[in-house]
Design a protein around this motif. Structure first.
Motif, PDB file in Angstrom:
ATOM      1  N   LEU A  43      60.612 -34.203  20.175  1.00 31.79           N
ATOM      2  CA  LEU A  43      60.816 -35.649  20.118  1.00 31.79           C
ATOM      3  C   LEU A  43      61.665 -36.136  21.290  1.00 31.79           C
ATOM      4  O   LEU A  43      61.419 -37.218  21.825  1.00 31.79           O
ATOM      5  CB  LEU A  43      61.449 -36.046  18.781  1.00 31.79           C
ATOM      6  CG  LEU A  43      61.287 -37.509  18.418  1.00 31.79           C
ATOM      7  CD1 LEU A  43      59.816 -37.906  18.334  1.00 31.79           C
ATOM      8  CD2 LEU A  43      61.977 -37.815  17.117  1.00 31.79           C
ATOM      9  N   ARG A  79      57.733 -33.903  12.180  1.00 29.47           N
ATOM     10  CA  ARG A  79      57.565 -34.401  13.549  1.00 29.47           C
ATOM     11  C   ARG A  79      56.901 -35.780  13.545  1.00 29.47           C
ATOM     12  O   ARG A  79      57.316 -36.686  14.260  1.00 29.47           O
ATOM     13  CB  ARG A  79      56.755 -33.386  14.363  1.00 29.47           C
ATOM     14  CG  ARG A  79      56.884 -33.532  15.835  1.00 29.47           C
ATOM     15  CD  ARG A  79      56.266 -32.397  16.644  1.00 29.47           C
ATOM     16  NE  ARG A  79      55.078 -31.819  16.086  1.00 29.47           N
ATOM     17  CZ  ARG A  79      54.958 -30.541  15.726  1.00 29.47           C
ATOM     18  NH1 ARG A  79      55.968 -29.709  15.869  1.00 29.47           N
ATOM     19  NH2 ARG A  79      53.829 -30.081  15.236  1.00 29.47           N
ATOM     20  N   TYR A  97      58.601 -39.308  14.644  1.00 26.00           N
ATOM     21  CA  TYR A  97      57.987 -40.161  15.663  1.00 26.00           C
ATOM     22  C   TYR A  97      57.826 -41.584  15.137  1.00 26.00           C
ATOM     23  O   TYR A  97      58.147 -42.553  15.824  1.00 26.00           O
ATOM     24  CB  TYR A  97      56.634 -39.580  16.083  1.00 26.00           C
ATOM     25  CG  TYR A  97      55.910 -40.474  17.066  1.00 26.00           C
ATOM     26  CD1 TYR A  97      56.288 -40.506  18.405  1.00 26.00           C
ATOM     27  CD2 TYR A  97      54.865 -41.292  16.654  1.00 26.00           C
ATOM     28  CE1 TYR A  97      55.644 -41.328  19.301  1.00 26.00           C
ATOM     29  CE2 TYR A  97      54.218 -42.120  17.550  1.00 26.00           C
ATOM     30  CZ  TYR A  97      54.603 -42.134  18.874  1.00 26.00           C
ATOM     31  OH  TYR A  97      53.977 -42.960  19.757  1.00 26.00           O
ATOM     32  N   ARG A 108      53.193 -38.396  24.380  1.00 24.43           N
ATOM     33  CA  ARG A 108      53.234 -37.718  23.076  1.00 24.43           C
ATOM     34  C   ARG A 108      52.208 -36.589  23.003  1.00 24.43           C
ATOM     35  O   ARG A 108      52.524 -35.475  22.587  1.00 24.43           O
ATOM     36  CB  ARG A 108      52.980 -38.732  21.960  1.00 24.43           C
ATOM     37  CG  ARG A 108      53.127 -38.127  20.585  1.00 24.43           C
ATOM     38  CD  ARG A 108      52.977 -39.166  19.510  1.00 24.43           C
ATOM     39  NE  ARG A 108      53.197 -38.583  18.205  1.00 24.43           N
ATOM     40  CZ  ARG A 108      52.715 -39.071  17.092  1.00 24.43           C
ATOM     41  NH1 ARG A 108      52.021 -40.185  17.109  1.00 24.43           N
ATOM     42  NH2 ARG A 108      52.944 -38.477  15.940  1.00 24.43           N
ATOM     43  N   THR A 163      48.539 -37.114  15.261  1.00 28.21           N
ATOM     44  CA  THR A 163      48.706 -38.473  15.784  1.00 28.21           C
ATOM     45  C   THR A 163      47.803 -39.481  15.097  1.00 28.21           C
ATOM     46  O   THR A 163      47.927 -40.683  15.332  1.00 28.21           O
ATOM     47  CB  THR A 163      48.427 -38.519  17.297  1.00 28.21           C
ATOM     48  OG1 THR A 163      47.092 -38.075  17.551  1.00 28.21           O
ATOM     49  CG2 THR A 163      49.431 -37.676  18.059  1.00 28.21           C
TER      50      THR A 163
END
Length: 172
Positions: free
Chosen positions: A22, A61, A65, A115, A134
């Protein structure tokens, strides 16, 4: 107590890695630490379901984010002021010139590209895993990776001089 011991082991095994990922995505250690701490707190609150996920680390994670993005949206002015304040900060002892150049180059590409580049190349996730984490499709991830690599290559090989995120130049 089994849950606490299990969560403690999970935290010890994954927290530095999640923080590192991150941090590279955000470019700001303080913001990364805050988001990761909140994500782990949320994971603890939901540990019974999080531990059954395919990848609890990916869950943390992703939550970290999203917390960071939410924070950006709520505090744009504070974030811009912080970036101005840290523009002239000196590098930490022991950090290589390559590390500084990479972080500066990563700051120049879009957040989405940054990312996926971090998740794919630094976290070692496959394109399919990056897409799942994602919430995008595989082709979008491939596009972002290609554009990110191209932009990074331009940043990292542009002549004999490189520029840091605050505009200072240094010889390669």
């Amino acid at each position: 107590m089994r849950d606490a011991d299990e969560f403690d082991a999970f935290y010890a095994a994954s927290s530095k890695r999640v923080l590192g990922h991150l941090y590279v995505v955000l470019g700001n250690r303080s913001d990364a630490e805050d988001a990761v701490a909140e994500a782990y707190a949320r994971a603890w609150d939901r540990w019974a379901s999080v531990r059954d996920c395919d990848s609890p680390e990916a869950w943390v994670r992703t939550v970290a984010y999203r917390i960071a993005v939410s924070s950006w949206r709520k505090a744009v002015n504070r974030w811009k002021a912080h970036r101005r304040d840290t523009a002239g900060a000196q590098s930490v002892d022991g950090v290589s010139v390559d590390h500084v150049a990479l972080v500066a180059a990563l700051r120049q590409i879009t957040v989405d590209q940054r990312r996926v580049v971090v998740l794919h190349y630094l976290a070692g996730l496959s394109v399919a895993e990056v897409a799942a984490e994602t919430g995008t499709n595989v082709n979008t991830v491939k596009t972002w990776l290609a554009r990110g690599r191209k932009a990074l290559a331009a940043q990292l090989t542009d002549g004999d001089q490189q520029t840091t995120g605050d505009g200072r130049s240094y010889a390669v």
